[in-house]
Design an enzyme around this catalytic site. Structure first.
Site, PDB file in Angstrom:
ATOM      1  N   GLY A   1       2.548  -8.112 -27.942  1.00 24.98           N
ATOM      2  CA  GLY A   1       3.225  -8.904 -28.394  1.00 24.98           C
ATOM      3  C   GLY A   1       3.706 -10.611 -29.213  1.00 24.98           C
ATOM      4  N   CYS A   2       4.324 -11.104 -29.785  1.00 19.39           N
ATOM      5  CA  CYS A   2       4.608 -12.563 -30.399  1.00 19.39           C
ATOM      6  C   CYS A   2       4.491 -13.404 -29.515  1.00 19.39           C
ATOM      7  CB  CYS A   2       5.629 -12.660 -31.124  1.00 19.39           C
ATOM      8  SG  CYS A   2       7.430 -12.300 -30.289  1.00 19.39           S
ATOM      9  N   TYR A   3       5.291 -13.491 -27.982  1.00 26.80           N
ATOM     10  CA  TYR A   3       5.098 -14.567 -26.798  1.00 26.80           C
ATOM     11  C   TYR A   3       4.085 -14.481 -26.054  1.00 26.80           C
ATOM     12  CZ  TYR A   3      10.408 -15.122 -27.258  1.00 26.80           C
ATOM     13  OH  TYR A   3      11.092 -15.843 -27.707  1.00 26.80           O
TER      14      TYR A   3
END
Lengths: 349, 349, 349, 349
Positions: free
Chosen positions: D152-154
């Site tokens: 995921g990005c986060y």
């Protein structure tokens, strides 16, 4: 390509946005090497101090202009502020090719220059050899030029669709209205109240109405295409985006011409061009579809006013409107494939 | 003012942006009381669930339209989507005054309506009594009306400067080009891909070119002013701001007329008007100078094209372009001071 | 209220954003009259030249500070840059009340001032009588004050939720982390590269990490609440919006305390306050829900880390974080109803 | 490289933002060819209908998933919505390598998956072989993997700086606070009210506080690094930009450790990495300095709270946070130079 074949490139005025954009593009160019960068206020520092996003690149330290090793360059991009450029370029060694991104050599007529810029041209002899370089419209001259005047952002967006129409005699050259909208990077990186986030965000306004310096530049191109003196309406607007120009041109059709004729004439003029794309009749482009790229998109729509059409064009003002076209011109001047370093797709969203 | 004198106001369709804006303005109105709010999807909930910024206000719970106590209202704002409104309004009690913010009653000619909206008008009798309410241009009719069709945002911005010019015969009514730029709230709160932040930010594009439904609305007003059928170019653009419309009109001067004449004619027409201000000749307005307010600013500039002028007007599309003008019309219809609840200054930055 | 009862108000430094915001709010104040405005660079001009959105208001011409008729004012707002204010205020007539929007009188301890601002305080005697005016936390002192130091924007957003928690001993005062996000107007209207649209749009960065001058101001308030020396983490971020501050505070619960206790303690502390609203446990506020208003919204959420909670607060930095609180303080100082001119709802979208 | 050596690549779910970003990057990849694209709603159309900015590229027509010629691909990127992916991937031919950009295979523990995603995992056997692919932290496993779960990005932004610190035992693993700020493209292209321009512009808010699905993903990585169960605070905020994530981590130093130690440990861990750069101690990064690129920038600052430090990292959520890392993983899986197609510099402004 071996190092000995590399084109040695310098940038005068590398600490502005067009300088940074040149670096961004050249970083992907396999046959050039940046050998010289100037930036007066930041002389002695690495470019990464001025532009942290480029800090990881291996680049020469910024110098003052007077310390720049200009004769170790094969080609120099001049990205200095308008007005200071003429003398600097006049002083460069004759064997060095130059792409000037300022407005200093764009107007062929030095009287027109003096009228719009408020002072006599400082290098009228050099002006004579300068080639006005919308690449698609002046490719052969660019290929032979020593000095290319890289066109303004608005003039590039406006002339690309309009020159073929004027040339073909499809529109009334005395009734051209150009309503243009630009992002803020066109104003450069200078700290000005009018460019503050708070002054620009969430709003739009026209500026330089009937008095913007890009008007004579557009008129010069259309005058040449028409073979007689042309004046246009040119009304730029500043809007809250960093990049992009959208030019909405309102034109009057010559008798017998249709919007479809206009669309086809433009499409034919740019057939096979890698950076100009004409949309199907009735479709219109968006600036975000060219963001970060050297592309120009053009759309034509028939008007509700009988005998009129709307011609919309978009570019990224920092790419096709400045540094991208400069690199395109460099490629042509140096005999390199024209699209080198310019094939990265637009960035959306 | 005692409670018995209060104007009881209802809002049909309070969960959209124009509904919220009505509430924002009415919250400062000393002589109205909001007694009814509908919002189909949010029926049964407080408005604060839909618009948290208004949660602290003391307001009635949202109901379905069919449950709305319409006869306990003296005046109803109808902020329903275009097309659903005609039957709803036709069903309202006759003693209730109505300001309709939809497009449903704006076009006097039901054939024109059918042509542009794709279906027959559902309340042609009611249409006959509807008053098209740009307040400054129709104050007396608005004062007597039971049903006011509140004008569209673009048409308000375009007609305010152009109607006086057409009336005065100062411009060629067959050569009017209107290049308009709007913020995104004009598209409403519906979840549409084209209104996503990522699709709108950092860009601009034209839309509805030569086919936008506000064109016939503008033409209706100018046709009335000219006394003969008028068509205009109208080219709207969507840009990254929430509020605001800037309309750049390109007009051809009638023989003998100057840009100064245009400026003066507009200024004279709106002398003493609290919400319309005309700038000195050559100055142009910015949308951010009217943000959040009911003001219209107008500027006129002489063109570089001989015999032409540029007329720029700005409004906040949610205020003078929708809910502010609706409240202004309500004030006129109810015999209240016209500026009540509308005097808050623009918000900048 | 007759003219003779009007409060005559002056603004020193009216050409900045807080000055404009004071004018915006005071324009709706029924019992004040703006009698004096200074703006050094624009002296001799109307305020409308500096802020066109306010051009239509009837206001005095801008003067230089030395020409300001300060003794014709009952109360003066001082919106001058930090550092220049101390001597100016020291020179004002003693009967004039003052609300100072700069940082010059916020720190009670002149040594702390010298440490953070790099020079000795120029009016240490005056400092002693200055009241630090978060209105809700110092209402009685403000009512009696001659000189109110209007709090900083970040310190207002941070202290409003945290002071009650520290006072109540519900959180560990040695483990407070404040991650704050601000719009650009907090940087003022000065032309700085870092505030350009192109430098701020489409991005975020932290700044002044562990070194921002608002840290000691927050610590001063929490220290007073705790009864012992407190230090906090304070990390501000600059983001692309014009207005608004969101403060996300990460706190450690004292033994036995729950997130619900925190929420209730804050709610109880501000019960009946017109400008502070505490959301139900688990709900969080957005800056856009207070935009343009004097409101503060506060939300509390239990953390995934055991024994921790997140406390989020939002204000409009130009209203409750500057000019709105200044008007609120003025109202209290002048014995006027505290909410006068401050009841306009937030503007969304 | 001849055509026979080309890696044949397919994209399931090409009509979302991560799909478009994959195309943008792969367009510059000299040794891959896109042979299959699916997009359910747009099946039968060219990608240019969905993404006009990519219309000029020579790409296969979009098909429905069930019509996709999956066995003509060597590697497939799966960019389908979370939850629908497990069965699709389970049905792919075994010889096809897969990089899955959804969350479906990121959590090793299927019970944790069920807890956070609300339903049992549909392909638990496949989950066992999935490699969680932050490339820099799992390069060898990625090289051998058939199925890579693209992070995921986060979690990418948070783990890159924190994993080395936890591994080295320099920080208290039970006191990690991650305050993250994201652009809107992270929410995808689905038409949701909360992603509208008008709902996001000019504001910020936290969301998913203490309940965001990226929390267990971050915790999984830190747990592995610590060798024992770790929980973190993770508080994401949505802000008005299209691209970018900034993660501000607040950490407690283990005894004897300094902020400089943290900075050095991270720098050492990523020495020689082409896409991770650690700034000098005390300097902080901005999202706009990585925009459009696969870079991660990390900065460390000593806190005012004794024994604490602030660790800030930035990525472009669509590049290093999604499609860029996916291409990086593809390169590793296919034995290609890891940086291929990923060397374009960040785009600023």
């Amino acid at each position: 390509m071996t190092a000995s074949n590399e084109l040695r490139v310098g940038i005068l005025g590398a600490s502005g946005y067009t300088g940074a954009e040149l670096i961004r593009l050249l970083a992907q160019h396999p046959s050039t090497r940046v050998t010289m960068l100037t930036g007066d206020r930041a002389a002695g520092k690495p470019l990464g101090d001025v532009f942290p996003h480029l800090a990881y690149l291996d680049l020469p330290i910024l110098t003052k202009i007077e310390d720049a090793k200009v004769d170790e360059c094969d080609l120099i991009f001049c990205a200095l502020p308008h007005g200071t450029t003429q003398e600097v370029i006049a002083g460069l060694p004759k064997q060095v090719k130059v792409v000037d991104l300022s407005a200093d050599f764009r107007l062929h007529n030095v009287d027109t220059y003096a009228e719009w810029y408020g002072h006599a041209h400082q290098a009228p002899e050099l002006q004579k050899e300068a080639v006005y370089g919308i690449t698609e419209l002046a490719r052969e001259a660019v290929a032979k030029a020593r000095l290319v005047a890289n066109p303004g952002c608005y003039p590039t967006a406006a002339q690309l669709p309009l020159v073929p129409l004027v040339e073909a005699g499809l529109i009334d050259s005395d009734d051209i209205i150009i309503d243009a909208k630009s992002g803020v990077s066109g104003a450069g990186r200078a700290a000005k109240e009018g460019s503050l986030f708070t002054e620009v965000a969430e709003g739009i306004h026209a500026y330089g109405v009937a008095s913007h310096r890009h008007a004579p530049e557009i008129e010069q191109g259309l005058t040449a295409a028409a073979g007689r003196e042309i004046r246009v309406n040119f009304t730029p607007h500043l809007m809250p985006m960093s990049r992009g120009i959208l030019s909405t041109a309102y034109v009057k059709l010559e008798k017998g011409a249709s919007a479809a004729d206009l669309r086809d004439a433009i499409a034919k003029r740019y057939e096979g061009e890698p950076f100009v794309r004409v949309l199907p009749l009735g479709q219109v482009p968006a600036t975000r579809h060219v963001r970060g790229s050297n592309h120009t998109l053009i759309g034509v729509v028939a008007d509700r006013l009988k005998g009129r059409a709307i011609v919309i064009s978009v570019i990224d003002n920092l790419v096709k409107g400045a540094s991208g076209q400069a690199v395109q011109n460099m490629n042509v001047m140096a005999g390199l494939p024209e699209t080198t370093a310019l094939m990265q797709p637009p960035m959306f969203p």
